[in-house]
Design a protein around this motif. Structure first.
Motif, short mmCIF file in Angstrom:
data_model
loop_
_atom_site.label_atom_id
_atom_site.label_comp_id
_atom_site.label_asym_id
_atom_site.label_seq_id
_atom_site.Cartn_x
_atom_site.Cartn_y
_atom_site.Cartn_z
N GLY A 60 43.37 34.13 46.69
CA GLY A 60 44.80 33.91 46.52
C GLY A 60 45.55 35.08 45.90
N GLU A 61 44.83 36.16 45.64
CA GLU A 61 45.46 37.34 45.04
C GLU A 61 45.29 38.53 45.98
N GLY A 62 46.08 39.58 45.73
CA GLY A 62 45.85 40.81 46.46
C GLY A 62 44.77 41.63 45.77
N GLN B 160 39.14 41.67 44.43
CA GLN B 160 40.10 40.67 44.90
C GLN B 160 39.61 39.27 44.59
#
Lengths: 112, 115
Positions: free
Chosen positions: A41-43, A38
């Motif tokens: 700001g991302e999954g 991860q």
């Protein structure tokens, strides 16, 4: 009760070194162990996974070593790159059951 | 191919408000998950749907958290009323649901701040 444990919580290595991330689990019924990566700001995204019938899984610079007897596994990242800086989650699931148990993650920083 | 889409990306709520987070899973996926992510607790399962049926509802979250799948391509997570301790990133994920051990695809998450 944490079913999947990860260590260390954070890890810093120099570019080119091998980073080793550890994971252990409680439930002997777990048979599938994905590692997710991860970025901020991302999954999480699937990086590499192993089934309990194997003791090693390799994909480029990423290798999982699995020890069923000790209920431990580790993710080795060879020739670490600054772009590998991310949080890595170890997860586990039971056969036929889709839900995963996640560890709390290891934050990896690779210094150029 | 669109991945999992979550809206909004950021939400600020006052204590006591009701908020609704939205998720569109990958087209054709049968399993849908809602997770809460914090640095201290990591990823905690809130709800798990298979073919729109609720399979698992995270016990600790039942009282103020309610997830629904209105159809196979849309899900919502309602938090009512919000509390400051709900501040976290809420992740939606989906998978084909073909037995255990299939890849789960995550959305980018909604960062909720409750003041």
């Amino acid at each position: 009760q944490q079913q999947v444990r990860q260590s260390p919580q954070s890890l810093t290595v120099w570019e080119g070194e091998t980073a080793i991330l550890n994971c252990s689990y409680e439930n002997s019924a777990f048979d599938y162990f994905p590692w997710y990566q991860q970025f901020p700001g991302e999954g999480p995204a699937l990086l590499i996974a192993i089934r309990s019938v194997s003791d090693k899984k390799e994909d480029g610079r990423f290798t999982i070593f699995f020890n069923k007897r000790e209920k431990k596994l580790s993710l080795h990242i060879t020739d670490s790159q600054p772009g590998d800086s991310a949080t890595y989650f170890c997860a586990a699931s039971i056969p036929g059951y889709q839900n995963f148990y996640f560890g709390k993650g290891t934050s990896l920083t690779v210094i150029p | 191919d669109a991945g999992v889409t979550q809206t909004p990306r950021h939400e600020v709520a006052e204590k006591g408000q009701t908020i609704i987070l939205k998720c569109e899973p990958v087209s054709g996926h049968n399993d849908l998950f809602w997770y809460r992510q914090t640095k201290i607790q990591g990823l905690e399962l809130l709800s798990y749907f298979r073919s729109k049926s609720l399979m698992e509802d995270g016990g600790a979250f039942k009282d103020r958290f309610k997830a629904e799948m209105l159809n196979s391509s849309f899900s919502t997570l309602k938090i009512q009323p919000t509390e400051p301790k709900d501040s976290a990133v809420y992740l939606c994920a989906s998978s084909t649901g073909q037995g255990g051990g299939t890849e789960v695809f995550f959305g980018k998450g909604t960062r909720l701040t409750v003041v």
